[in-house]
Design a protein around this motif. Structure first.
Motif, PDB file in Angstrom:
ATOM      1  N   GLN A  81       6.018  -9.856 -17.712  1.00  0.00           N
ATOM      2  CA  GLN A  81       6.750  -9.902 -18.953  1.00  0.00           C
ATOM      3  C   GLN A  81       7.964 -11.283 -19.316  1.00  0.00           C
ATOM      4  N   ARG A  82       8.303 -11.806 -19.996  1.00  0.00           N
ATOM      5  CA  ARG A  82       9.083 -12.474 -20.122  1.00  0.00           C
ATOM      6  C   ARG A  82       9.470 -12.413 -21.293  1.00  0.00           C
ATOM      7  N   VAL A  83      10.815 -12.123 -21.709  1.00  0.00           N
ATOM      8  CA  VAL A  83      11.078 -11.830 -23.046  1.00  0.00           C
ATOM      9  C   VAL A  83      12.609 -12.630 -23.066  1.00  0.00           C
ATOM     10  N   PRO A  84      13.122 -13.280 -24.429  1.00  0.00           N
ATOM     11  CA  PRO A  84      14.833 -13.751 -24.229  1.00  0.00           C
ATOM     12  C   PRO A  84      15.119 -12.753 -24.774  1.00  0.00           C
ATOM     13  N   PHE A  85      16.230 -13.411 -24.847  1.00  0.00           N
ATOM     14  CA  PHE A  85      17.890 -12.681 -24.159  1.00  0.00           C
ATOM     15  C   PHE A  85      17.758 -11.814 -25.514  1.00  0.00           C
ATOM     16  N   ASN A  86      17.955 -12.629 -26.575  1.00  0.00           N
ATOM     17  CA  ASN A  86      18.314 -12.171 -27.890  1.00  0.00           C
ATOM     18  C   ASN A  86      16.944 -11.779 -28.288  1.00  0.00           C
ATOM     19  N   GLU A  87      16.355 -11.117 -28.141  1.00  0.00           N
ATOM     20  CA  GLU A  87      15.485  -9.850 -28.339  1.00  0.00           C
ATOM     21  C   GLU A  87      15.740  -9.355 -27.255  1.00  0.00           C
TER      22      GLU A  87
END
Length: 336
Positions: free
Chosen positions: A296-302
């Motif tokens: 699962q990919r999550v943006p750095f700022n999240e």
């Protein structure tokens, strides 16, 4: 550069994106521009104040990244700027740049894109080093606790690739199905009497090797589940640190219990483990004996959401923080 720290221990809200100085590589080190960072349970423990980095390492969270070589320190050979790599770290992964000893860099496995690969090295190194310690071999019965997690997902497949009978525990019907899809011969609900089930499906033989993430809570149960001459390796303490051990039961089975940590090993040992992964495990991925993990990919700022997902019931596979999606998308893609 931007990096993620937890200045004060706490929940996901304790995580802060902070401006810090970009590191510079020293002799024998490599500077890597990060594309993605793997999220591990150890990161949650560090955020909560229970698992500080080794002395001399930054307080930045993160134990593994994928990226591109940016700069070489004095004396480094075998790498050049612009090469894609995976990096095993003691700390510092949630950042735009990391520095690591050259021996802790490995090439990405063939056919896996750079973002997805960010979650592979830590689990591969953990599983391989501990299964080597336990002398896992073809024909053994391997019991993997927490089979739906990152380490568990990889361990199931690794055990099957070696020719083992693999048993695993998980806590929901969905996760049990997921473990079976990975190749587990028997997926067991840990809410029930899983020891009885282990003994039943192995015709009273028990588990030759147990990969344990629970610690104290499962200590007496694991001893009951071990085969004669069995080997338990404990790599996590989700069920507590202090438990009661019946040495008589362990003695009668001529069994052994090891407790290990990858993070605090010396640089030379980590380099040897990384070389072992490249030599032995990456070919298994290339041949399809092991599949890349559900990611699962999550943006750095999240990042706070990433930690919430990691701690949520039903979590499976790996979570990665995407620092530079453009770079990851441009690298090799896994073919279906």
């Amino acid at each position: 550069m931007h990096a993620i720290l937890a200045p004060e221990p706490g929940g996901p809200e304790a995580l802060r994106i902070t401006e810090v100085e970009r590191p510079a590589p020293g002799p024998g080190e490599v500077l890597v521009r990060v594309v993605a960072a793997g999220v591990n349970r150890a990161d949650i423990l560090q955020r909560e104040g229970h698992y500080p980095p080794p002395p001399g390492h930054p307080d930045i969270i993160g134990l593994e990244v994928s990226g591109v070589v940016a700069e070489l320190g004095e004396g480094v050979t075998g790498w050049r700027p612009g090469q894609e790599c995976l990096v095993l770290l003691a700390a510092g992964g949630y950042a735009e740049y990391v520095v690591a000893p050259a021996g802790q860099l490995v090439p990405p496995p063939p056919g896996v894109d750079l973002v997805e690969a960010a979650g592979l090295l830590e689990v591969a190194a953990t599983v391989v080093s501990n299964m080597d310690l336990a002398r896992l071999s073809a024909g053994d019965v391997l019991l993997v606790h927490g089979g739906a997690g990152g380490v568990g997902s990889f361990a199931i497949q690794y055990g099957k690739a070696l020719g083992c009978t693999v048993l695993t525990t998980a806590g929901s019907a969905e996760n049990l199905d997921y473990c079976r899809a990975l190749g587990a011969d028997h997926a067991i609900d840990y809410h029930g009497d899983w020891v009885a089930t282990v003994m039943e499906v192995t015709d009273r033989h028990g588990a030759d090797v147990i990969l344990d993430i629970m610690g104290a809570q499962y200590l007496p149960l694991n001893v009951r589940a071990l085969a004669v001459g069995g080997r338990q390796v404990t790599i996590g303490l989700q069920g507590g640190r202090k438990g009661e051990l019946d040495l008589g039961a362990l003695l009668r089975k001529r069994a052994s219990i090891h407790a290990t940590s990858l993070r605090f090993r010396p640089v030379a040992e980590k380099a040897a483990i990384c070389e072992r992964v490249t030599r032995s495990v990456w070919p298994m991925l290339a041949e399809g004996l092991i599949q890349p993990l559900h990611t699962q990919r999550v943006p750095f700022n999240e990042v706070r959401r990433a930690h919430e997902l990691m701690a949520a019931p039903g979590h499976r596979g790996k979570i990665v923080l995407v620092v530079d999606e453009a770079s990851g998308a441009g690298s090799t893609r896994r073919t279906e």
